[in-house]
Design an enzyme around this catalytic site. Structure first.
Site, PDB file in Angstrom:
ATOM      1  N   TRP A   1      -2.978  -2.531  -1.665  1.00 19.48           N
ATOM      2  CA  TRP A   1      -2.685  -3.916  -2.039  1.00 19.48           C
ATOM      3  C   TRP A   1      -3.281  -4.758  -0.924  1.00 19.48           C
ATOM      4  CZ3 TRP A   1       0.107  -8.108  -0.045  1.00 19.48           C
ATOM      5  CH2 TRP A   1       0.407  -9.122  -0.953  1.00 19.48           C
TER       6      TRP A   1
ATOM      7  N   ASN B   1      -0.714   1.707   5.951  1.00 17.23           N
ATOM      8  CA  ASN B   1       0.041   0.657   5.272  1.00 17.23           C
ATOM      9  C   ASN B   1       0.630  -0.224   6.358  1.00 17.23           C
ATOM     10  OD1 ASN B   1       1.828  -0.853   3.663  1.00 17.23           O
ATOM     11  ND2 ASN B   1       3.419   0.709   3.857  1.00 17.23           N
ATOM     12  N   GLY B   2       0.406  -1.530   6.276  1.00 16.03           N
ATOM     13  CA  GLY B   2       0.927  -2.428   7.303  1.00 16.03           C
ATOM     14  C   GLY B   2      -0.143  -3.419   7.704  1.00 16.03           C
TER      15      GLY B   2
ATOM     16  N   CYS C   1       0.850  -1.185   0.000  1.00 14.52           N
ATOM     17  CA  CYS C   1       0.000   0.000   0.000  1.00 14.52           C
ATOM     18  C   CYS C   1       0.890   1.240   0.000  1.00 14.52           C
ATOM     19  CB  CYS C   1      -0.943   0.092   1.187  1.00 14.52           C
ATOM     20  SG  CYS C   1      -1.998  -1.327   1.410  1.00 14.52           S
TER      21      CYS C   1
ATOM     22  N   GLU D   1      16.440 -16.396 -12.721  1.00 16.07           N
ATOM     23  CA  GLU D   1      15.970 -15.013 -12.852  1.00 16.07           C
ATOM     24  C   GLU D   1      15.259 -14.802 -14.194  1.00 16.07           C
ATOM     25  OE1 GLU D   1      15.414 -12.632 -10.999  1.00 16.07           O
ATOM     26  OE2 GLU D   1      15.438 -10.822 -12.206  1.00 16.07           O
TER      27      GLU D   1
ATOM     28  N   HIS E   1      17.702 -35.429 -14.515  1.00 25.13           N
ATOM     29  CA  HIS E   1      17.115 -36.017 -13.301  1.00 25.13           C
ATOM     30  C   HIS E   1      15.622 -35.720 -13.189  1.00 25.13           C
ATOM     31  CE1 HIS E   1      21.028 -37.240 -11.845  1.00 25.13           C
ATOM     32  NE2 HIS E   1      21.478 -36.039 -12.183  1.00 25.13           N
TER      33      HIS E   1
ATOM     34  N   LYS F   1       5.384  -3.972  -5.771  1.00 27.98           N
ATOM     35  CA  LYS F   1       6.813  -3.723  -5.891  1.00 27.98           C
ATOM     36  C   LYS F   1       7.535  -3.997  -4.586  1.00 27.98           C
ATOM     37  CE  LYS F   1      10.486  -2.214  -7.973  1.00 27.98           C
ATOM     38  NZ  LYS F   1      11.105  -3.202  -8.860  1.00 27.98           N
TER      39      LYS F   1
ATOM     40  N   GLU G   1       6.481 -13.667 -14.097  1.00 27.41           N
ATOM     41  CA  GLU G   1       5.783 -12.619 -13.346  1.00 27.41           C
ATOM     42  C   GLU G   1       5.106 -11.584 -14.244  1.00 27.41           C
ATOM     43  OE1 GLU G   1       8.092 -10.380 -10.459  1.00 27.41           O
ATOM     44  OE2 GLU G   1       9.797 -10.263 -11.799  1.00 27.41           O
TER      45      GLU G   1
ATOM     46  N   ARG H   1       3.278   0.152  -5.280  1.00 26.13           N
ATOM     47  CA  ARG H   1       3.145  -0.486  -3.968  1.00 26.13           C
ATOM     48  C   ARG H   1       1.832  -1.259  -3.846  1.00 26.13           C
ATOM     49  NH1 ARG H   1       6.744   1.425  -0.369  1.00 26.13           N
ATOM     50  NH2 ARG H   1       5.476   0.712   1.349  1.00 26.13           N
TER      51      ARG H   1
ATOM     52  N   LYS I   1      11.392 -13.598 -14.487  1.00 25.74           N
ATOM     53  CA  LYS I   1      10.961 -12.422 -15.256  1.00 25.74           C
ATOM     54  C   LYS I   1       9.803 -12.796 -16.152  1.00 25.74           C
ATOM     55  CE  LYS I   1      12.221  -9.867 -13.451  1.00 25.74           C
ATOM     56  NZ  LYS I   1      13.052  -9.875 -12.296  1.00 25.74           N
TER      57      LYS I   1
HETATM   58  O1  M6R Z   1      12.826  -4.930  -2.651  1.00 21.11           O
HETATM   59  P1  M6R Z   1      13.403  -6.308  -2.611  1.00 21.11           P
HETATM   60  O2  M6R Z   1      14.609  -6.457  -3.457  1.00 21.11           O
HETATM   61  O3  M6R Z   1      13.665  -6.795  -1.207  1.00 21.11           O
HETATM   62  O4  M6R Z   1      12.270  -7.233  -3.205  1.00 21.11           O
HETATM   63  C1  M6R Z   1      12.400  -8.609  -3.263  1.00 21.11           C
HETATM   64  C2  M6R Z   1      11.365  -9.241  -4.175  1.00 21.11           C
HETATM   65  O5  M6R Z   1      10.077  -8.952  -3.714  1.00 21.11           O
HETATM   66  C3  M6R Z   1      11.491  -8.756  -5.620  1.00 21.11           C
HETATM   67  O6  M6R Z   1      12.770  -8.982  -6.133  1.00 21.11           O
HETATM   68  C4  M6R Z   1      10.456  -9.475  -6.510  1.00 21.11           C
HETATM   69  O7  M6R Z   1      10.773 -10.827  -6.623  1.00 21.11           O
HETATM   70  C5  M6R Z   1      10.390  -8.809  -7.895  1.00 21.11           C
HETATM   71  N1  M6R Z   1       9.034  -8.749  -8.336  1.00 21.11           N
HETATM   72  C6  M6R Z   1      11.157  -9.535  -8.925  1.00 21.11           C
HETATM   73  O8  M6R Z   1      11.059  -8.956 -10.185  1.00 21.11           O
END
Ligand code: M6R
Length: 607
Positions: free
Chosen positions: A74, A100-101, A2, A480, A503, A602, A487, A27, A484
């Protein structure tokens, strides 16, 4: 998660709030709302869905006024809906809150408040704040908030406004980020700097347990017991334009293209001729020499950076490294001592699991170093030292430039540790530094292949599953690359160490399975060629990453993406770039919301 924003001053508050919320949408973006205090009334506008819906609503039903609060949500407690969108009110509609929290004891508080006659209209945990403050109010809003906070267990960044105290906003923070912006006769609160950068660059970072009172003539900050705090004002050096799209179709694409400069800015001022300047580590020579083990904790993409970091630190500094997903680390009994260096990696500096991990490591006597992109965020503030990445604001939910900047910081750290502890000498350090200097240029060369990658991506946007294979230091890049893709495009993708294919995953391979293989020159190059053969023998489609000038791979793979030659240890910072572009163009072709993919946020400030 949020995002919250608040303003008191002489401007029309709605435009300040909407603009602020736009910069906080990363956020959370399932609903949004604002509250404006004007002429003895509080007007609230809330809507489900993206911020545009709210913006249209306030255009249709304007709200004048110079003091207000805004929120982009969120969902944690209660589904996304107009009723659950913030701001929330007390029973009489005289007090509004944005939050937020997570209020951990909200159910018991809610039961008690309902038993005393309070009527709740939402499913959120936040609404208890409004009713608690209502109960605690006698004649002073600040004191009411102070007393209410003492009853709450959990995390909060809170903004409060009331008809009973019309010329002020009260803000408070515990484990969720909150800043106060200082303008000329105007003041702001926000979850993050970009929300207020169009108005001011002078900010105060609130610490846990602090309450701020914002009035038109100034700001006062106290702790929960009412003792006034002297706070440093930090001048933000990057500007609002850096957080805009600058003509790119999406923030993610812009951020992919900003990688050469992010790498450059992260090494700038830190490279000596045969040494690295990392005084911000804040560790003495003795402490550096006493390190027996490094434990890296992180989540998501930052965890992938940590996996690469293990290879780099073990090779250059000869210190054993363990890498943990922060949400796992915090619930086991890791073996940590005063001779363990804990390294937290986080773009946002606000990830709740990573934060919990560093607290646990600290309690076991470990020194904490963080690699972080956001100045003044929570993780650096709880670390003994921080190596800041200088990637600038990253807005796209899928992390790109922050990742390559994290890798850059890990190279700096590994060379620094290796040199200080005598694991590498001056000559080797010089070679490594020279190669580091070339990276921005090499990254730029890969970006020139953008058009070809776009074409390739469009060809592959119809597939349902992808496999990514890598070995050694490029195995985390396979993870990674797959993350990408999944997501932002919602295509199923898995990353695997290529040696593991036989395996299990080999059973998946057929003509519908594109396999992305990272086969750049390395110690395991021949093994990767073998893996490509195995995929082809089962009718899989191979997209290979290979080193420029390599003709072997082209004979075997269906498609080849060339990467400029670099020392193997630096290859991950280059191999990830085409994989980011591939994911981006596939997702865009599919019409996905690249910058704000479904269900994600984010900054994950909840467990
Ligand atoms: O802000 P942070 O680097 O701690 O965030 C960690 C993950 O939430 C963040 O890398 C997330 O996996 C991204 N969406 C990846 O693209």
């Amino acid at each position: 998660m949020c995002g919250i924003v608040g303003y008191i001053g002489s401007k029309e508050v709605v435009s300040v709030l909407i603009d602020g919320l736009k910069h906080l949408e990363y956020r959370g973006y399932d609903s949004a709302g604002i509250a404006v205090l004007h002429n003895n009334t509080i007007e609230i506008r809330r809507s489900k869905g993206k911020l545009n819906e709210l913006a249209e609503m306030v255009l249709a039903q304007p709200v004048p006024g110079n003091i207000g609060l805004g929120h982009t949500r969120w969902a944690t407690h209660g589904r996304p809906s107009e009723e659950n969108a913030h701001p929330h009110e007390d029973c009489k509609g005289e007090i509004v809150v944005v939050h937020n929290g997570i209020v951990e004891n909200y159910l018991s508080l809610k039961d008690e408040l309902q038993a005393r006659g309070h009527v709740f209209v939402s499913e959120t945990d936040t609404e208890v704040f409004a009713h608690l403050i209502e109960e605690e109010f006698t004649d002073d809003l600040y004191a009411a908030v102070q007393r209410a906070l003492k009853k709450v267990k959990g995390t909060y960044a809170l903004g409060v406004m009331s008809l009973k105290a019309p010329g002020q906003i009260i803000a408070a923070r515990f484990d969720s980020p909150l800043i106060v912006g200082l303008g000329k006769d105007e003041y702001f609160i926000a979850s993050d700097v970009p929300a207020i950068l169009n108005h001011t660059r002078d900010v105060i970072f609130l610490d846990n347990g602090e309450i701020a009172v914002l009035k038109q003539d100034g700001v006062k900050i106290t702790n929960l017991d009412g003792e006034e705090k002297e706070k440093a004002v930090v001048r933000i050096t990057w500007n609002a334009a850096q957080a805009e799209k600058a003509g790119y179709r999406h923030f993610m694409l812009k951020e992919i293209f900003e990688q050469p400069i992010a790498i450059e800015d992260t090494i700038r001022t830190r490279l000596g001729e045969d040494n690295i300047h990392l005084e911000e580590m804040e560790l003495s020579e003795q402490q550096l020499n006493e390190i027996e083990k490094v434990v890296i904790i992180a989540c998501g993409t930052s965890w992938h950076a940590g996996l690469v970091g293990k290879f780099i630190i073990e090779e250059l500094a000869r210190i054993p490294v363990e890498v943990d997903i922060a949400s796992e680390f915090r619930y086991r009994s890791p073996i940590i001592s005063g001779k363990t260096l804990t390294l937290a990696i986080s773009q946002s500096g606000e990830t709740a699991d990573t934060m919990a991990g560093i607290r646990q490591a600290k309690a076991s006597g470990s020194k904490i170093i963080s690699i972080c992109n956001v100045l003044g965020s929570s993780i650096p503030r709880e670390s003994d030292g921080t190596i800041y990445t200088h990637a600038g604001p990253e807005i796209g939910v899928a992390s790109t430039k922050a990742f390559t900047a994290q890798l850059t910081a890990l190279y700096l750290l590994a060379i620094y540790l290796g040199r200080k502890r005598g694991a590498i000498g001056a000559e080797r350090t010089k070679e490594l530094i020279n190669e580091l200097r070339r990276l921005p240029h090499l990254a730029g060369n890969i970006l020139k292949e953008d058009a070809n990658l776009k074409k390739l991506a469009h060809e592959f946007s119809y597939y349902k599953d992808f496999l990514y294979l890598g070995r050694g230091i490029n195995y985390p890049i396979a993870l990674e690359g797959a993350l990408k893709l999944k997501e932002i495009s919602y295509i199923h993708a898995e990353g695997y160490p290529a040696g593991e294919m036989k395996h299990g995953p080999i059973a998946l391979i057929d003509e519908d399975m594109p396999v992305v293989t990272i086969a750049v020159h390395s110690k395991t190059y021949d093994k990767m060629l073998g893996n490509i053969e195995e995929v082809k023998a089962r009718d899989g489609i191979v997209i290979a990453l290979a080193t420029e000038g390599d003709t072997e791979v082209a004979k075997k793979a269906d498609h080849v993406i060339y990467i400029p030659h670099a020392m193997e240890i630096f290859s991950p910072i280059l191999t990830i770039i085409p994989l980011q572009l591939l994911a981006y163009y596939i997702a865009d072709k599919k019409g996905c919301d690249v910058d704000q993919p479904r269900n994600l946020a984010k900054s994950v400030t909840v467990e």
